[in-house]
Design a protein around this motif. Structure first.
Motif, PDB file in Angstrom:
ATOM      1  N   ILE A   1       0.750  -1.130   0.076  1.00  0.00           N
ATOM      2  CA  ILE A   1      -0.011   0.053  -0.016  1.00  0.00           C
ATOM      3  C   ILE A   1       0.904   1.252   0.036  1.00  0.00           C
ATOM      4  CG2 ILE A   1      -1.557   1.371   1.349  1.00  0.00           C
ATOM      5  CD1 ILE A   1      -2.828  -1.314   2.369  1.00  0.00           C
ATOM      6  N   VAL A   2       1.922   1.192   0.753  1.00  0.00           N
ATOM      7  CA  VAL A   2       2.860   2.221   0.773  1.00  0.00           C
ATOM      8  C   VAL A   2       3.500   2.344  -0.545  1.00  0.00           C
ATOM      9  CG1 VAL A   2       5.026   3.444   1.840  1.00  0.00           C
ATOM     10  CG2 VAL A   2       3.130   2.369   3.244  1.00  0.00           C
ATOM     11  N   GLY A   3       3.973   1.387  -1.136  1.00  0.00           N
ATOM     12  CA  GLY A   3       4.444   1.507  -2.425  1.00  0.00           C
ATOM     13  C   GLY A   3       3.751   2.057  -3.602  1.00  0.00           C
ATOM     14  N   ILE A   4       2.337   1.740  -3.485  1.00  0.00           N
ATOM     15  CA  ILE A   4       1.329   2.239  -4.486  1.00  0.00           C
ATOM     16  C   ILE A   4       1.418   3.804  -4.099  1.00  0.00           C
ATOM     17  CG2 ILE A   4      -1.120   2.506  -4.928  1.00  0.00           C
ATOM     18  CD1 ILE A   4      -1.019  -0.681  -4.530  1.00  0.00           C
ATOM     19  N   SER A   5       1.281   4.245  -2.909  1.00  0.00           N
ATOM     20  CA  SER A   5       1.203   5.941  -2.736  1.00  0.00           C
ATOM     21  C   SER A   5       2.527   6.262  -3.091  1.00  0.00           C
ATOM     22  CB  SER A   5       0.920   5.951  -1.205  1.00  0.00           C
ATOM     23  OG  SER A   5       2.208   5.732  -0.582  1.00  0.00           O
ATOM     24  N   GLY A   6       3.549   5.741  -3.011  1.00  0.00           N
ATOM     25  CA  GLY A   6       4.834   6.047  -3.660  1.00  0.00           C
ATOM     26  C   GLY A   6       4.920   6.126  -5.100  1.00  0.00           C
ATOM     27  N   ILE A   7       3.940   5.228  -5.955  1.00  0.00           N
ATOM     28  CA  ILE A   7       4.225   5.434  -7.165  1.00  0.00           C
ATOM     29  C   ILE A   7       3.404   6.898  -7.565  1.00  0.00           C
ATOM     30  CG2 ILE A   7       2.715   4.717  -9.390  1.00  0.00           C
ATOM     31  CD1 ILE A   7       3.420   1.841  -8.156  1.00  0.00           C
ATOM     32  N   PHE A   8       2.075   7.067  -6.902  1.00  0.00           N
ATOM     33  CA  PHE A   8       1.636   8.481  -7.109  1.00  0.00           C
ATOM     34  C   PHE A   8       2.452   9.510  -6.750  1.00  0.00           C
ATOM     35  CE2 PHE A   8      -2.255   5.621  -6.781  1.00  0.00           C
ATOM     36  CZ  PHE A   8      -2.770   5.999  -7.993  1.00  0.00           C
ATOM     37  N   VAL A   9       3.235   9.615  -5.550  1.00  0.00           N
ATOM     38  CA  VAL A   9       4.120  10.558  -5.335  1.00  0.00           C
ATOM     39  C   VAL A   9       5.165  10.847  -6.234  1.00  0.00           C
ATOM     40  CG1 VAL A   9       5.932  11.181  -3.653  1.00  0.00           C
ATOM     41  CG2 VAL A   9       3.756  10.472  -2.777  1.00  0.00           C
ATOM     42  N   ASP A  10       5.742   9.673  -6.818  1.00  0.00           N
ATOM     43  CA  ASP A  10       6.872   9.745  -7.730  1.00  0.00           C
ATOM     44  C   ASP A  10       6.323  10.448  -9.148  1.00  0.00           C
ATOM     45  OD1 ASP A  10       8.938   9.262  -9.641  1.00  0.00           O
ATOM     46  OD2 ASP A  10       9.157   6.973  -8.875  1.00  0.00           O
ATOM     47  N   PHE A  11       5.426   9.701  -9.585  1.00  0.00           N
ATOM     48  CA  PHE A  11       4.882  10.242 -10.752  1.00  0.00           C
ATOM     49  C   PHE A  11       4.158  11.601 -10.793  1.00  0.00           C
ATOM     50  CE2 PHE A  11       5.357   6.038 -12.080  1.00  0.00           C
ATOM     51  CZ  PHE A  11       5.321   5.536 -13.467  1.00  0.00           C
ATOM     52  N   GLY A  12       3.472  11.806  -9.731  1.00  0.00           N
ATOM     53  CA  GLY A  12       2.967  13.259  -9.506  1.00  0.00           C
ATOM     54  C   GLY A  12       3.878  14.400  -9.451  1.00  0.00           C
ATOM     55  N   THR A  13       5.070  14.080  -8.774  1.00  0.00           N
ATOM     56  CA  THR A  13       6.086  15.152  -8.829  1.00  0.00           C
ATOM     57  C   THR A  13       6.810  15.387 -10.061  1.00  0.00           C
ATOM     58  OG1 THR A  13       6.580  14.527  -6.354  1.00  0.00           O
ATOM     59  CG2 THR A  13       8.189  15.556  -7.571  1.00  0.00           C
ATOM     60  N   THR A  14       6.916  13.906 -10.739  1.00  0.00           N
ATOM     61  CA  THR A  14       7.891  14.264 -11.945  1.00  0.00           C
ATOM     62  C   THR A  14       6.854  14.773 -12.863  1.00  0.00           C
ATOM     63  OG1 THR A  14       8.806  11.863 -11.417  1.00  0.00           O
ATOM     64  CG2 THR A  14       8.748  12.566 -13.757  1.00  0.00           C
ATOM     65  N   TRP A  15       5.692  14.533 -13.145  1.00  0.00           N
ATOM     66  CA  TRP A  15       4.907  15.437 -14.038  1.00  0.00           C
ATOM     67  C   TRP A  15       4.581  16.782 -13.841  1.00  0.00           C
ATOM     68  CZ3 TRP A  15       0.349  17.977 -13.494  1.00  0.00           C
ATOM     69  CH2 TRP A  15       0.020  18.280 -14.654  1.00  0.00           C
ATOM     70  N   LEU A  16       4.481  17.127 -12.369  1.00  0.00           N
ATOM     71  CA  LEU A  16       4.351  18.486 -12.086  1.00  0.00           C
ATOM     72  C   LEU A  16       5.500  19.155 -12.392  1.00  0.00           C
ATOM     73  CD1 LEU A  16       2.602  20.644 -10.824  1.00  0.00           C
ATOM     74  CD2 LEU A  16       3.786  20.151  -8.516  1.00  0.00           C
TER      75      LEU A  16
END
Length: 134
Positions: free
Chosen positions: A20-35
């Motif tokens: 679950i933490v890993g999935i949240s990390g995917i959102f943080v990673d992709f969201g930060t990168t995209w932004l």
């Protein structure tokens, strides 16, 4: 340090929480990168590195306090271990994608799924045994 991992309910619950933490990390990673890449117009590799670093930090904090419920006072050293394991995982991830996609010509995103599964197992057990060992 206990190198033999016994499969217990506690281990399974920790693995689920780690996922679950890993999935949240995917959102943080992709969201930060995209932004950073699309909106702030930072170079894609700098944006990607920032996303990776922020996701690693948030994953560490969530895993420390929620998944493994660690109270080790040496949080900085513990983060260093977590980060080193994450970097090894990133190398594994890229090598798996390279082999499957570039050499075997398997679809990039399917290759990435295989890499994520393999690296998730590496990350969990390495952190369970080394970073958050009681």
């Amino acid at each position: 340090m206990n190198l033999i991992v016994t499969f217990s309910k506690d281990l399974i619950f920790k693995f689920i929480r780690f996922g679950i933490v890993g999935i949240s990390g995917i959102f943080v990673d992709f969201g930060t990168t995209w932004l950073l890449k699309e909106k702030v117009k930072i170079h894609k590799y700098v944006a990607n590195s920032c996303g990776f670093l922020l996701a690693t930090l948030t994953n560490y904090l969530l895993n420390r306090y929620w998944t493994f419920q660690s109270h080790d006072p040496k949080a900085f050293q513990q983060f260093g271990k977590f980060f080193a394991i994450a970097l090894v995982g990133l190398i594994f991830n890229n090598l798996i994608i390279y082999f499957l996609n570039d050499k075997l010509k398997i679809n990039f995103y399917l290759s990435k799924v295989f890499a994520i599964v393999a690296v998730s197992l590496w990350n969990f057990f390495a952190n369970y045994i080394y970073t958050f060992a009681a």
